[in-house]
Scaffold this motif. Structure first.
Motif, PDB file in Angstrom:
ATOM      1  N   ALA A 190      -0.377  17.220 -11.805  1.00  0.00           N
ATOM      2  CA  ALA A 190      -0.890  16.824 -10.724  1.00  0.00           C
ATOM      3  C   ALA A 190       0.410  16.068  -9.982  1.00  0.00           C
ATOM      4  N   LYS A 211      -1.205  13.742 -16.621  1.00  0.00           N
ATOM      5  CA  LYS A 211      -0.673  13.548 -14.998  1.00  0.00           C
ATOM      6  C   LYS A 211       0.427  14.711 -14.823  1.00  0.00           C
ATOM      7  N   ALA A 258       2.245  17.567  -6.644  1.00  0.00           N
ATOM      8  CA  ALA A 258       2.484  16.562  -5.439  1.00  0.00           C
ATOM      9  C   ALA A 258       3.718  16.536  -4.957  1.00  0.00           C
ATOM     10  N   ARG A 308      -0.664   3.170 -11.849  1.00  0.00           N
ATOM     11  CA  ARG A 308      -1.159   2.929 -10.434  1.00  0.00           C
ATOM     12  C   ARG A 308      -1.949   4.180 -10.152  1.00  0.00           C
ATOM     13  N   LYS A 309      -3.191   3.671  -9.484  1.00  0.00           N
ATOM     14  CA  LYS A 309      -4.334   4.745  -9.418  1.00  0.00           C
ATOM     15  C   LYS A 309      -3.841   5.668  -8.165  1.00  0.00           C
ATOM     16  N   ASN A 310      -4.079   7.053  -8.239  1.00  0.00           N
ATOM     17  CA  ASN A 310      -3.735   8.120  -7.498  1.00  0.00           C
ATOM     18  C   ASN A 310      -2.213   8.164  -7.140  1.00  0.00           C
ATOM     19  N   LEU A 311      -1.408   7.998  -7.955  1.00  0.00           N
ATOM     20  CA  LEU A 311       0.075   7.751  -7.803  1.00  0.00           C
ATOM     21  C   LEU A 311       0.362   9.162  -7.107  1.00  0.00           C
ATOM     22  N   GLU A 312      -0.127  10.464  -7.434  1.00  0.00           N
ATOM     23  CA  GLU A 312       0.371  11.515  -7.064  1.00  0.00           C
ATOM     24  C   GLU A 312       0.032  11.561  -5.357  1.00  0.00           C
ATOM     25  N   ARG A 313      -0.974  10.854  -4.757  1.00  0.00           N
ATOM     26  CA  ARG A 313      -0.915  10.738  -3.436  1.00  0.00           C
ATOM     27  C   ARG A 313       0.277  10.231  -2.729  1.00  0.00           C
ATOM     28  N   SER A 322       0.854  -1.238  -0.077  1.00  0.00           N
ATOM     29  CA  SER A 322       0.039  -0.089   0.107  1.00  0.00           C
ATOM     30  C   SER A 322       0.858   1.216   0.035  1.00  0.00           C
ATOM     31  N   PHE A 323       0.392   2.469  -0.491  1.00  0.00           N
ATOM     32  CA  PHE A 323       0.987   3.538  -0.327  1.00  0.00           C
ATOM     33  C   PHE A 323       1.691   3.907   1.085  1.00  0.00           C
TER      34      PHE A 323
END
Ligand SMILES: Nc1nc2c(ncn2[C@@H]2O[C@H](COP(=O)(O)OP(=O)(O)OP(=O)(O)O)[C@@H](O)[C@H]2O)c(=O)[nH]1
Ligand SMILES: C[S@@+](CC[C@H](N)C(=O)[O-])C[C@H]1O[C@@H](n2cnc3c(N)ncnc32)[C@H](O)[C@@H]1O
Ligand code: SF4
Ligand code: SF4
Length: 370
Positions: A142, A139, A146, A104-109, A75-76
């Motif tokens: 974003a 992307k 980030a 990978r979904k929401n990589l910026e998070r 997980s992140f």
């Protein structure tokens, strides 16, 4: 089918050992050959929307190929915890890779979580990413917002027909170039472009690529086709030595060597004599650079690999999910690095280069992270 999955997925990992006496990181770790730990490459997915012939050939990575199930992925939060420990051990560069990391979904998070990590050395963390550029235009901003510092984009040809046949999913050159422009516009430059040179397939693209990027802020790097993994049909005859790459380019666009930016850099640098910028050559096959190798790889499912050509990973996820303390994890990482003696590229022969090593299958690049 079952045999294929077993062959491709790495089933030979060993448990990462926790030392009896826990130890706090000091920021100074050396491996068995005296090499410091400087660079952690984190694979965030084993999936990719390309089928580059030298990396994920279609015949192997077909519709039956089984990717890792979501629950197996770190997980992140897990990745960030591990990254914090590595930074305390002296890591100053994190590279997100894959597979295609932007899938990978929401990589910026994740980027934002890594950016927020403290750096006890006081030196800034170099936070970067390698991508095939296919969704970079969407992307880039974003990722920059980030906290990503820069990107490296892979592109193997200027000729659309050659590029489409190399990515093998009919993806156009113009869309990757659009991604590179978007990265520069977002402040993710100077962008580096990686071109894998495969003799007889795209070596006619050396000069078109050099001409296109000369005089631009983009730094083009030519990579020798490597015997990574066991499914890309590598053979020495298709390797174009970097020396030959430099010779061919220099014949039209004169080049001169430049000193390395830092010890352990994968690329040897050359600049255009007329001031048109620089290029790099990455010569893992003909001029190995293991002597200064300070890179460790974390696979998508949390195994540590001490070499790109490894056959075995070390299972860190098991410790993460067994509620081990940071001190215990730190000790396990330190012990692994101290015992590291890998220097595969220096010992490669045309025979060892094919598929296996010490009787075991080499791990695939899309899985371990490039
Ligand atoms: N044999 C070998 N090849 C490597 C290693 N690390 C990177 N490469 C190859 O070099 C290519 C370029 O790596 P990048 O991640 O773009 O380069 P880098 O040198 O870390 O990049 P900078 O941080 O921009 O200098 C990779 O795609 C691999 O093909 C390594 O440790 N061993
Ligand atoms: C495995 S990819 C992962 C990141 C992303 N999908 C991309 O292509 O940039 C990372 C890098 O490895 C390089 N690569 C993959 N297979 C290779 C091979 N057999 N020899 C040399 N470089 C290779 C790719 O060109 C790419 O620049
Ligand atoms: S090199 Fe990158 S883009 Fe190409 S198949 Fe491998 S992971 Fe995908
Ligand atoms: S072959 Fe292994 S030890 Fe040598 S530079 Fe590459 S990753 Fe490092």
């Amino acid at each position: 089918m079952a045999e294929k999955i077993i062959l491709i997925n790495d089933l030979r990992s060993s448990a990462l050992q926790v030392p009896a006496v826990p130890e706090a990181p000091t920021g100074l770790l050396s491996d068995a050959l005296g090499r410091p730990l400087h660079d952690l490459r984190i694979s965030v997915t084993d999936r990719c929307n390309f089928r580059c012939v030298y990396c994920m050939p279609k015949e192997v990575f077909d519709k039956d190929y089984q990717y890792l199930p979501h629950g197996d992925l770190l997980s992140f939060e897990e990745i960030t915890r591990v990254a914090r420990l590595f930074i305390a051990h002296g890591v100053e560069k994190l590279r997100l890779t894959g597979g295609e990391p932007l899938l990978r979904k929401n990589l910026e998070r994740l980027v934002a979580m890594l950016r927020a990590l403290p750096t006890p050395s006081g030196r800034p963390l170099d936070l970067t990413l390698t991508t095939n550029g296919s969704i970079l235009a969407r992307k880039a901003q974003a990722l920059k917002d980030a906290g990503l510092d820069r990107v490296t984009v892979s592109l193997d040809a200027m000729d659309d027909k050659v590029f489409r046949s190399m990515n093998d999913v009919d993806f156009a050159v113009a869309d990757v170039l659009h991604g590179i422009d978007a990265a520069h516009a977002a402040g993710l430059g100077p962008v580096k472009v990686n071109m894998v040179v495969k003799g007889g397939t795209n070596d006619d693209q050396l000069l078109p690529m050099a001409r296109h990027f000369k005089g631009s802020p983009t730094i083009l790097r030519f990579i020798e086709f490597m015997d990574v993994g066991a499914s890309n049909g590598w053979n020495m005859r298709e390797v174009v030595p970097s020396q030959e790459v430099v010779r061919r380019i220099s014949a039209e666009l004169p080049l001169e060597p430049v000193a390395a930016n830092y010890s352990g850099e994968t690329a040897s640098r050359w600049r255009y004599v007329d001031g048109g910028g620089e290029i790099g050559v990455i010569s893992s096959v003909t001029q190995a650079f293991c002597g200064d190798c300070s890179r460790l790889r974390l696979s998508t499912e949390g195994k540590l690999y001490t070499c790109l050509f490894a056959t075995r990973g070390h299972d860190l996820r098991a410790l993460l999910r067994a509620d081990r303390s940071d001190l215990e994890l730190s000790g396990a990482i330190a012990q692994l690095w101290r015992g590291r003696a890998d220097r595969y590229s220096e010992t490669r022969t045309a025979e060892t280069g094919i598929g296996q090593r010490d009787g075991a299958r080499k791990v695939e690049m899309s899985y371990i992270g490039g």
